[in-house]
Design a protein around this motif. Structure first.
Motif, short mmCIF file in Angstrom:
data_model
loop_
_atom_site.label_atom_id
_atom_site.label_comp_id
_atom_site.label_asym_id
_atom_site.label_seq_id
_atom_site.Cartn_x
_atom_site.Cartn_y
_atom_site.Cartn_z
N VAL A 331 48.26 55.51 59.80
CA VAL A 331 46.93 54.93 59.64
C VAL A 331 45.92 56.00 59.23
O VAL A 331 44.96 55.71 58.51
CB VAL A 331 46.48 54.17 60.91
N SER A 332 46.16 57.25 59.62
CA SER A 332 45.24 58.34 59.25
C SER A 332 45.36 58.71 57.78
O SER A 332 44.40 59.14 57.16
CB SER A 332 45.52 59.59 60.08
N ARG A 333 46.57 58.55 57.21
CA ARG A 333 46.74 59.00 55.82
C ARG A 333 46.63 57.87 54.81
O ARG A 333 46.15 58.08 53.70
CB ARG A 333 48.07 59.74 55.66
N PHE A 334 47.14 56.68 55.17
CA PHE A 334 47.14 55.57 54.20
C PHE A 334 46.09 54.51 54.53
O PHE A 334 45.84 53.61 53.73
CB PHE A 334 48.51 54.88 54.17
N GLY A 335 45.55 54.56 55.74
CA GLY A 335 44.58 53.55 56.15
C GLY A 335 43.19 54.14 56.25
O GLY A 335 42.85 55.08 55.53
N GLU A 336 42.39 53.60 57.17
CA GLU A 336 40.99 54.00 57.28
C GLU A 336 40.63 54.06 58.77
O GLU A 336 40.69 53.06 59.46
CB GLU A 336 40.13 52.96 56.55
N VAL A 337 40.28 55.27 59.24
CA VAL A 337 40.03 55.38 60.68
C VAL A 337 38.55 55.64 60.99
O VAL A 337 38.20 55.99 62.11
CB VAL A 337 40.90 56.50 61.32
N SER A 338 37.68 55.43 59.99
CA SER A 338 36.28 55.79 60.20
C SER A 338 35.54 54.84 61.15
O SER A 338 34.58 55.23 61.78
CB SER A 338 35.54 55.84 58.85
N THR A 339 35.99 53.60 61.27
CA THR A 339 35.40 52.70 62.27
C THR A 339 36.55 52.00 62.99
O THR A 339 37.61 51.79 62.40
CB THR A 339 34.52 51.60 61.63
N ARG A 345 42.23 46.99 61.32
CA ARG A 345 42.62 46.13 60.20
C ARG A 345 43.58 46.85 59.25
O ARG A 345 44.56 46.27 58.79
CB ARG A 345 41.35 45.68 59.46
N SER A 346 43.30 48.13 58.99
CA SER A 346 44.15 48.83 58.01
C SER A 346 45.53 49.12 58.59
O SER A 346 46.53 49.08 57.87
CB SER A 346 43.47 50.09 57.48
N ALA A 347 45.62 49.40 59.90
CA ALA A 347 46.94 49.64 60.50
C ALA A 347 47.80 48.38 60.37
O ALA A 347 48.98 48.44 60.04
CB ALA A 347 46.80 50.03 61.97
N LYS A 348 47.19 47.23 60.60
CA LYS A 348 47.93 45.97 60.49
C LYS A 348 48.32 45.69 59.04
O LYS A 348 49.42 45.20 58.75
CB LYS A 348 47.07 44.81 61.01
N CYS A 349 47.41 46.00 58.14
CA CYS A 349 47.64 45.76 56.72
C CYS A 349 48.85 46.56 56.23
O CYS A 349 49.72 46.05 55.52
CB CYS A 349 46.37 46.15 55.94
N LEU A 350 48.92 47.83 56.65
CA LEU A 350 50.03 48.67 56.22
C LEU A 350 51.36 48.12 56.75
O LEU A 350 52.37 48.09 56.03
CB LEU A 350 49.83 50.10 56.73
N LEU A 538 40.01 39.27 48.53
CA LEU A 538 40.48 39.81 49.81
C LEU A 538 39.48 40.87 50.26
O LEU A 538 39.02 41.69 49.46
CB LEU A 538 41.86 40.46 49.67
N CYS A 539 39.14 40.86 51.56
CA CYS A 539 38.25 41.88 52.12
C CYS A 539 38.99 43.22 52.16
O CYS A 539 40.21 43.27 52.04
CB CYS A 539 37.85 41.49 53.53
N PRO A 540 38.24 44.31 52.36
CA PRO A 540 38.91 45.61 52.53
C PRO A 540 40.02 45.52 53.58
O PRO A 540 39.79 45.00 54.67
CB PRO A 540 37.78 46.52 53.01
N TYR A 541 41.21 45.97 53.22
CA TYR A 541 42.38 46.01 54.12
C TYR A 541 42.79 44.64 54.67
O TYR A 541 43.51 44.57 55.65
CB TYR A 541 42.17 47.01 55.27
N GLN A 542 42.34 43.59 54.03
CA GLN A 542 42.79 42.28 54.49
C GLN A 542 44.27 42.08 54.14
O GLN A 542 44.71 42.44 53.05
CB GLN A 542 41.95 41.16 53.85
N ALA A 543 45.02 41.52 55.06
CA ALA A 543 46.43 41.20 54.81
C ALA A 543 46.67 39.75 55.19
O ALA A 543 46.17 39.28 56.22
CB ALA A 543 47.35 42.10 55.62
N LEU A 544 47.44 39.07 54.36
CA LEU A 544 47.69 37.67 54.60
C LEU A 544 49.11 37.33 54.15
O LEU A 544 49.54 37.73 53.06
CB LEU A 544 46.67 36.83 53.80
N VAL A 545 49.85 36.65 55.01
CA VAL A 545 51.19 36.19 54.65
C VAL A 545 51.16 34.67 54.67
O VAL A 545 50.72 34.07 55.65
CB VAL A 545 52.24 36.71 55.66
N LEU A 546 51.60 34.08 53.57
CA LEU A 546 51.55 32.62 53.45
C LEU A 546 52.95 32.07 53.19
O LEU A 546 53.77 32.73 52.53
CB LEU A 546 50.63 32.20 52.31
N ARG A 547 53.19 30.88 53.71
CA ARG A 547 54.53 30.28 53.53
C ARG A 547 54.44 28.96 52.78
O ARG A 547 53.55 28.16 53.00
CB ARG A 547 55.19 30.03 54.88
N ARG A 548 55.41 28.80 51.89
CA ARG A 548 55.54 27.54 51.17
C ARG A 548 56.97 27.07 51.34
O ARG A 548 57.89 27.87 51.29
CB ARG A 548 55.28 27.80 49.68
#
Ligand code: ISL
Ligand code: CA
Length: 549
Positions: A331-339, A345-350, A538-548
């Motif tokens: 999360v420190s290298r690929f995500g965003e830890v400033s807030t 959100r970014s840890a979950k997104c990754l 999509l918002c910053p670092y938003q992640a969504l999985v959808l099923r069909r």
């Protein structure tokens, strides 16, 4: 047809020294892991990769093995190990051991014999050569020291060590050495372990004649010569022999740490019935550095998704991981830890982005809590031989400053601070002084707090793992990339029969546009924030999985 167990299960990597201390000496141990078995089970994982627990003087934290069949005293006893194995198996969790046979410790009895005289029966278990004009036998650089050779007074020859001086390389050309290794592996299998993660397995064979490397010289004028020690022709012969002698006829797996593997040569070692079941490649871990691993460059989502896509296409079955004990915190290298909000959100997104691809996920301890890099400030706080050797080489203030920038961004100790169990003393890791500093953010990043919070990173990991475990398409389905050119969004489809999942992850800190409304991809089944299905952004670092279906 069910797939092999190592394809269907999520792995969890344990770094025992930092997982849980049971006796207050500040060092994590086997009884500590035993006390956390129910936590492991609660994650939904189905296998553990246990970093080395063998007897070792710890020049490289257990990756320098002194006795392959004894447990490191600090970690416990063989009885503790047996209990751990039983406890895992009772919970239907497999155990994969980490095995280091490219080199041993210089304190291993083989090396003690080998260095004692040129006629010792173990002399040829290691790689000894005469010097050239009073210098090393060749110009090879090591991973951890300038030269890959050390001179030994007793017999007047040099020995090869691709890593630290206390990690002499074993000579795989010697058939008796190979037989001893296979016999040792079989004894572990007979005890009931389910597989091995083989350390730097791609380096076992060295080029005949050990020729000089021809690349750019680095520190001390030595050349990092992987063209002469990675993926050499005899490697395949050794791996096939190992497979025959140890793995054939057992329901056990082998994952190789194949440093320097490429999408061109990967299929020579993995694939049905091939030499290895799985491989670890490091292209994804290298996306945020240039030249050397220490030279960190800003994270670019596009590079990240291109590397993943390249590997999805190159081999049938990948390992999926965001870090390990050699890497800074994801999360420190690929995500965003400033807030705190973006951190979460970014840890979950990754996690959603990487672990739902086609392959076997490997989660590194603490990642499921969103653990971050540690604020190391002084040399005295560092423990890793690689970091300490880097600092020792610095000859000016400017070099020191550069080395420190590298260590903060990329140093391995970042991943090795104690597991953050609670906000209590030493993060609940130990009642005594921990062997390495505890990250002060354990006051709010810890398992206890996250257990209580349905919106925590921990809760998301459990949801994600449960989703993968229960979905044939996510387990075994095909993989197709969507939006390959998009510079922010990683997107792909997983499908099997008429079940289809679409994974959409904005890996950037800016809002990202989509060509259509989110709802077009189906019903949401996993999300890291409330989603408006009519939106086409999509918002910053938003992640969504959808099923069909
Ligand atoms: O992290 C690295 C150094 O910058 C990697 O290059 C790492 O050294 C390489 O992937 C090999 O790693 C493995 O073998 C090493 C050991 O120190 C690592 O912990 C292990 O994962 C030597 O045994
Ligand atoms: Ca202990």
């Amino acid at each position: 047809m069910p797939e092999a167990w190592w394809k269907e299960r999520v792995f969890y990597q344990i770094y025992p020294r930092s997982f849980q201390d049971s006796n207050g000496d500040g060092i994590g141990d086997l009884r500590g892991i035993i006390s956390r078995l129910d936590y492991l089970k609660s994650l939904g994982i189905g296998a553990v990769w246990l970093c080395p627990v063998y007897d070792s003087p710890n020049a490289d934290m257990g990756y320098d093995i002194r006795d392959y069949e004894k447990i490191m005293t600090e970690f416990g006893t063989m009885e503790d190990f047996d209990e751990l194995l039983r406890g895992l198996h009772e919970r239907d969790i497999k155990l994969v051991m980490d095995l280091v046979v490219n080199h041993s410790s210089d304190e291993h009895r083989w090396f003690v014999g080998s260095r004692s005289s040129r006629d010792d029966p173990y002399r040829d278990y290691y790689i000894w050569r005469d010097g050239k004009d009073g210098r090393e036998p060749n110009n090879w650089a090591s991973f951890f020291t300038p030269s890959a050779w050390s001179f030994d007074e007793t017999t007047g020859q040099w020995y090869l060590h691709l890593f630290a001086e206390k990690q002499p390389d074993l000579n795989w050309e010697n058939p008796s050495l190979r037989e001893e290794v296979y016999a040792m592996m079989n004894r572990w299998f007979d005890k009931g372990v389910d597989g091995f993660r083989m350390d730097v397995i791609s380096l076992l064979a060295k080029a005949p004649g050990l020729p000089d490397g021809e690349g750019e010289p680095g520190a001390g004028g030595y050349v990092f010569s992987s063209e002469h020690f990675a993926f050499q022709p005899r490697l395949h012969e050794y791996l096939r022999e190992m497979r025959r002698r140890c793995f054939d006829g057992r329901d056990c797996m082998c994952v190789g740490e194949t440093a320097f593997v490429t999408t061109e040569n990967a299929n020579s070692v993995v694939g049905d019935g091939r030499e290895l079941d799985l491989l670890f490649q490091f292209d994804l871990m290298d996306v945020d550095s240039e030249g050397s691993k220490w030279n960190a460059v800003p994270f670019e989502p596009l590079k990240f998704k291109q590397v993943m896509a390249k590997w999805q296409r190159a081999i049938d079955w990948n390992t999926l991981f965001l870090g390990n004990h050699d890497q800074p915190r994801a999360v420190s290298r690929f995500g965003e830890v400033s807030t705190p909000e973006l951190w979460k959100r970014s840890a979950k997104c990754l996690a959603a982005c990487v672990y739902l691809q086609r392959g076997t996920p490997f989660i590194y301890q603490g990642e499921e809590l969103g653990m971050t890099n540690a604020p190391f400030e002084t040399r005295g706080q560092l423990r890793d031989v690689e970091e300490l050797n880097l600092l020792a080489l610095c000859k000016s203030e400017a070099e020191l400053a550069r080395a420190w920038r590298g260590i903060k961004a990329k140093g391995r100790d970042n991943a090795r601070t104690p597991m953050q169990w609670s906000a209590g003393k030493n993060a609940g890791f130990s009642t005594g002084e921990p062997w390495i500093m505890v990250n002060p953010n354990c006051s709010w990043i810890n398992a206890e707090a996250e257990e209580r919070d349905p919106d925590s990173i921990l809760s998301f990991y459990r949801e994600l793992i449960a989703l993968r475990n229960s979905s044939p398409a996510l387990l075994r389905g095909g993989w197709q990339e969507l939006l390959p050119e998009d510079r922010q969004i990683a997107a792909y489809v997983r499908n099997l029969g008429d079940e289809e999942y679409t994974v959409l992850c904005n890996l950037s800190g800016e809002q990202a546009g989509l060509p259509c409304a989110l709802g077009k991809f189906g019903e949401p089944v996993l999300a890291n924030m409330p989603a408006d299905l009519a939106a086409n952004t999509l918002c910053p670092y938003q992640a969504l999985v959808l099923r069909r279906s």
